[in-house]
Scaffold this active site. Sequence first.
Site, PDB file in Angstrom:
ATOM      1  N   ASP A  35      -6.288  -3.359  -7.930  1.00  0.00           N
ATOM      2  CA  ASP A  35      -6.923  -2.262  -7.465  1.00  0.00           C
ATOM      3  C   ASP A  35      -8.072  -1.692  -8.823  1.00  0.00           C
ATOM      4  O   ASP A  35      -9.306  -1.861  -8.245  1.00  0.00           O
ATOM      5  CB  ASP A  35      -6.143  -0.980  -7.457  1.00  0.00           C
ATOM      6  CG  ASP A  35      -5.499  -1.024  -6.051  1.00  0.00           C
ATOM      7  OD1 ASP A  35      -5.789  -1.768  -5.067  1.00  0.00           O
ATOM      8  OD2 ASP A  35      -4.302  -0.398  -6.108  1.00  0.00           O
TER       9      ASP A  35
ATOM     10  N   TYR B 182     -13.997   5.186   0.945  1.00  0.00           N
ATOM     11  CA  TYR B 182     -15.019   4.243   1.612  1.00  0.00           C
ATOM     12  C   TYR B 182     -15.234   4.763   3.098  1.00  0.00           C
ATOM     13  O   TYR B 182     -15.911   4.176   3.992  1.00  0.00           O
ATOM     14  CB  TYR B 182     -14.833   2.886   1.441  1.00  0.00           C
ATOM     15  CG  TYR B 182     -13.287   2.518   2.115  1.00  0.00           C
ATOM     16  CD1 TYR B 182     -12.519   2.245   1.000  1.00  0.00           C
ATOM     17  CD2 TYR B 182     -13.157   2.229   3.258  1.00  0.00           C
ATOM     18  CE1 TYR B 182     -11.251   1.725   1.501  1.00  0.00           C
ATOM     19  CE2 TYR B 182     -12.225   1.503   3.699  1.00  0.00           C
ATOM     20  CZ  TYR B 182     -10.852   1.516   2.975  1.00  0.00           C
ATOM     21  OH  TYR B 182      -9.848   1.140   3.208  1.00  0.00           O
TER      22      TYR B 182
ATOM     23  N   ALA C 207      -4.778   6.112  -8.251  1.00  0.00           N
ATOM     24  CA  ALA C 207      -6.059   5.138  -8.190  1.00  0.00           C
ATOM     25  C   ALA C 207      -6.642   5.139  -9.666  1.00  0.00           C
ATOM     26  O   ALA C 207      -7.138   4.048 -10.026  1.00  0.00           O
ATOM     27  CB  ALA C 207      -7.073   5.363  -6.985  1.00  0.00           C
TER      28      ALA C 207
ATOM     29  N   GLY D  79     -16.941   3.137  -2.385  1.00  0.00           N
ATOM     30  CA  GLY D  79     -15.814   2.492  -2.631  1.00  0.00           C
ATOM     31  C   GLY D  79     -15.298   1.423  -1.655  1.00  0.00           C
ATOM     32  O   GLY D  79     -14.243   0.779  -1.897  1.00  0.00           O
TER      33      GLY D  79
ATOM     34  N   THR E  92       0.723  -1.257   0.002  1.00  0.00           N
ATOM     35  CA  THR E  92      -0.001  -0.006   0.081  1.00  0.00           C
ATOM     36  C   THR E  92       0.811   1.249   0.076  1.00  0.00           C
ATOM     37  O   THR E  92       2.291   1.193  -0.065  1.00  0.00           O
ATOM     38  CB  THR E  92      -1.067  -0.207   1.189  1.00  0.00           C
ATOM     39  OG1 THR E  92      -1.942   1.010   1.009  1.00  0.00           O
ATOM     40  CG2 THR E  92      -0.609  -0.007   2.431  1.00  0.00           C
TER      41      THR E  92
ATOM     42  N   LYS F 282       4.084   1.517  -3.843  1.00  0.00           N
ATOM     43  CA  LYS F 282       3.486   0.731  -4.775  1.00  0.00           C
ATOM     44  C   LYS F 282       4.249   0.710  -6.158  1.00  0.00           C
ATOM     45  O   LYS F 282       4.379  -0.043  -6.984  1.00  0.00           O
ATOM     46  CB  LYS F 282       1.975   1.270  -5.421  1.00  0.00           C
ATOM     47  CG  LYS F 282       0.907   0.720  -4.112  1.00  0.00           C
ATOM     48  CD  LYS F 282      -0.461   1.167  -4.577  1.00  0.00           C
ATOM     49  CE  LYS F 282      -1.664   0.828  -3.746  1.00  0.00           C
ATOM     50  NZ  LYS F 282      -2.636   0.898  -4.134  1.00  0.00           N
TER      51      LYS F 282
ATOM     52  N   GLY G 124      -5.271  10.865 -10.348  1.00  0.00           N
ATOM     53  CA  GLY G 124      -4.198  10.436  -9.417  1.00  0.00           C
ATOM     54  C   GLY G 124      -3.821   8.841  -9.656  1.00  0.00           C
ATOM     55  O   GLY G 124      -4.134   8.190 -10.702  1.00  0.00           O
TER      56      GLY G 124
ATOM     57  N   LEU H 279     -14.569   6.471  -5.090  1.00  0.00           N
ATOM     58  CA  LEU H 279     -13.699   5.530  -4.509  1.00  0.00           C
ATOM     59  C   LEU H 279     -13.548   5.600  -2.871  1.00  0.00           C
ATOM     60  O   LEU H 279     -13.072   4.663  -2.286  1.00  0.00           O
ATOM     61  CB  LEU H 279     -12.354   5.774  -5.249  1.00  0.00           C
ATOM     62  CG  LEU H 279     -11.886   5.056  -6.229  1.00  0.00           C
ATOM     63  CD1 LEU H 279     -12.831   4.989  -7.478  1.00  0.00           C
ATOM     64  CD2 LEU H 279     -10.759   5.709  -6.934  1.00  0.00           C
TER      65      LEU H 279
HETATM   66  P1  NAP Z   1      -3.703  10.881  -5.743  1.00  0.00           P
HETATM   67  O1  NAP Z   1      -2.844   9.840  -6.479  1.00  0.00           O
HETATM   68  O2  NAP Z   1      -3.017  11.755  -4.426  1.00  0.00           O
HETATM   69  O3  NAP Z   1      -4.764  11.659  -6.601  1.00  0.00           O
HETATM   70  C1  NAP Z   1      -5.674  12.571  -6.120  1.00  0.00           C
HETATM   71  C2  NAP Z   1      -6.512  13.215  -7.294  1.00  0.00           C
HETATM   72  O4  NAP Z   1      -7.355  13.831  -6.875  1.00  0.00           O
HETATM   73  C3  NAP Z   1      -5.577  14.088  -8.000  1.00  0.00           C
HETATM   74  O5  NAP Z   1      -6.043  14.000  -9.484  1.00  0.00           O
HETATM   75  C4  NAP Z   1      -5.824  15.441  -7.659  1.00  0.00           C
HETATM   76  O6  NAP Z   1      -5.808  16.482  -8.556  1.00  0.00           O
HETATM   77  C5  NAP Z   1      -7.371  15.276  -7.163  1.00  0.00           C
HETATM   78  N1  NAP Z   1      -7.705  16.185  -5.975  1.00  0.00           N
HETATM   79  C6  NAP Z   1      -7.368  16.112  -4.701  1.00  0.00           C
HETATM   80  N2  NAP Z   1      -7.941  16.978  -4.134  1.00  0.00           N
HETATM   81  C7  NAP Z   1      -9.075  17.564  -4.912  1.00  0.00           C
HETATM   82  C8  NAP Z   1     -10.093  18.349  -4.788  1.00  0.00           C
HETATM   83  N3  NAP Z   1     -10.283  19.068  -3.461  1.00  0.00           N
HETATM   84  N4  NAP Z   1     -10.698  18.733  -5.535  1.00  0.00           N
HETATM   85  C9  NAP Z   1     -10.533  18.554  -6.961  1.00  0.00           C
HETATM   86  N5  NAP Z   1      -9.569  17.265  -7.347  1.00  0.00           N
HETATM   87  C10 NAP Z   1      -8.770  16.850  -6.025  1.00  0.00           C
HETATM   88  O7  NAP Z   1      -4.785   9.684  -4.636  1.00  0.00           O
HETATM   89  P2  NAP Z   1      -5.097   8.393  -5.079  1.00  0.00           P
HETATM   90  O8  NAP Z   1      -4.162   7.454  -4.792  1.00  0.00           O
HETATM   91  O9  NAP Z   1      -5.545   8.331  -6.739  1.00  0.00           O
HETATM   92  O10 NAP Z   1      -6.380   8.067  -4.379  1.00  0.00           O
HETATM   93  C11 NAP Z   1      -7.606   8.909  -4.626  1.00  0.00           C
HETATM   94  C12 NAP Z   1      -8.784   8.509  -3.608  1.00  0.00           C
HETATM   95  O11 NAP Z   1      -9.280   7.301  -3.949  1.00  0.00           O
HETATM   96  C13 NAP Z   1      -8.636   8.684  -2.200  1.00  0.00           C
HETATM   97  O12 NAP Z   1      -9.600   9.103  -1.642  1.00  0.00           O
HETATM   98  C14 NAP Z   1      -8.224   7.396  -1.780  1.00  0.00           C
HETATM   99  O13 NAP Z   1      -8.717   6.851  -0.416  1.00  0.00           O
HETATM  100  C15 NAP Z   1      -9.157   6.458  -2.725  1.00  0.00           C
HETATM  101  N6  NAP Z   1      -8.688   5.190  -2.953  1.00  0.00           N
HETATM  102  C16 NAP Z   1      -9.724   4.273  -2.532  1.00  0.00           C
HETATM  103  C17 NAP Z   1      -9.395   2.836  -2.517  1.00  0.00           C
HETATM  104  C18 NAP Z   1     -10.455   1.887  -2.447  1.00  0.00           C
HETATM  105  O14 NAP Z   1      -9.985   0.612  -2.193  1.00  0.00           O
HETATM  106  N7  NAP Z   1     -11.807   2.070  -2.335  1.00  0.00           N
HETATM  107  C19 NAP Z   1      -8.095   2.518  -3.277  1.00  0.00           C
HETATM  108  C20 NAP Z   1      -7.328   3.531  -3.810  1.00  0.00           C
HETATM  109  C21 NAP Z   1      -7.720   4.865  -3.403  1.00  0.00           C
HETATM  110  P3  NAP Z   1      -4.446  17.212  -8.844  1.00  0.00           P
HETATM  111  O15 NAP Z   1      -3.652  16.347 -10.039  1.00  0.00           O
HETATM  112  O16 NAP Z   1      -5.027  18.685  -9.343  1.00  0.00           O
HETATM  113  O17 NAP Z   1      -3.668  17.220  -7.542  1.00  0.00           O
END
Ligand code: NAP
Length: 299
Positions: A122, A241, A151, A262, A82, A86, A149, A239
Amino acid sequence: MGTTSGGAAAQAGTAWAVDSHTTLYCVIGDPVRHSKSPVMLNRAFQETGVNGMYIAFHIMKERLGDFAAGVRAMGIRGVNVTIPHKLDIMPFLDEIDESAEAIGAVNTIVNEDGRLIGFNTDGIGYVRSLKEEAEPELAGKHVLIVGAGGATRGILYALCKESPGRITIVNRTPERAQALAEAFKGSADLRAIGWDRLRDACAEADIVINTTPAGMHPNVDEVPFDPSWLKPGTVASDLIYNPLTTRFLSSAEDRGCRIHGGLGMFIYQGAYAFEYWTGVPAPVAAMRETVLEALGRER
Ligand code: NAP
């Protein structure tokens, strides 16, 4: 793939106990103590009678090489990886599966007799959850993804395999959406748009997926964009949860959308990992029940 670990002691329905045949599995991360994977996967071992045990290791980036050597030396059969490891774990593995290669990240390692193979479950976990819980048929659908991002890459990889009609990506930083559309071009009708066109894109979409952390605990009042832009009947998916139903989802439901949270993504990424390691079908309902209990204890 894989064999049932542990051998003699493993029999469905018998009491679950650690013995000298028990095979070790783990999750690594930094931090890792918040992870629900140990309760979820230990329940899976318990339910199926596979003689395994799953624990969490807090591993720092500079010790990933030592960790990989330890996995080989100790015969740890399976590892979940995690945040933030990764990508950084990849150079220490012997083989990277096509899914993890395309996504550029590994969340699951299978140890085949000392040979460490990296997978990514994922994205396929998310799509399995979306199909089972919200929309069984993705072919021909117009999917809008908000966020670009880490995910999102996995989800895009898995969605492209479902023959969607079109996938549109929008992100606060538009270059990241463009880069993703470029990386997966040829796999689907893919386009990146600017945030100024998000409202119109919502009106055209069958499925809208929030992959941003906006609305995640403790910022539970945040929404990624104005949910009134969603049209009734759209599948709104998040996504996140924690909380199980974000403000984005509850507002979407008020507008007549079908909603999808999620939790299923988390459960199914673990279910795929369990199946890769053991070759035994994952007891998904029991895994979900255990994670819900664990989340409930924190409230
Ligand atoms: P990440 O790599 O940090 O990417 C975050 C993305 O969200 C980026 O595109 C960012 O935009 C955008 N963002 C952040 N804050 C924002 C806001 N206030 N308004 C609009 N856009 C915003 O994160 P990640 O790893 O992809 O994870 C994203 C989400 O998925 C998290 O909530 C995480 O908990 C969830 N997730 C869930 C699972 C599951 O098993 N359910 C698994 C993985 C992730 P910029 O590019 O402009 O910074």
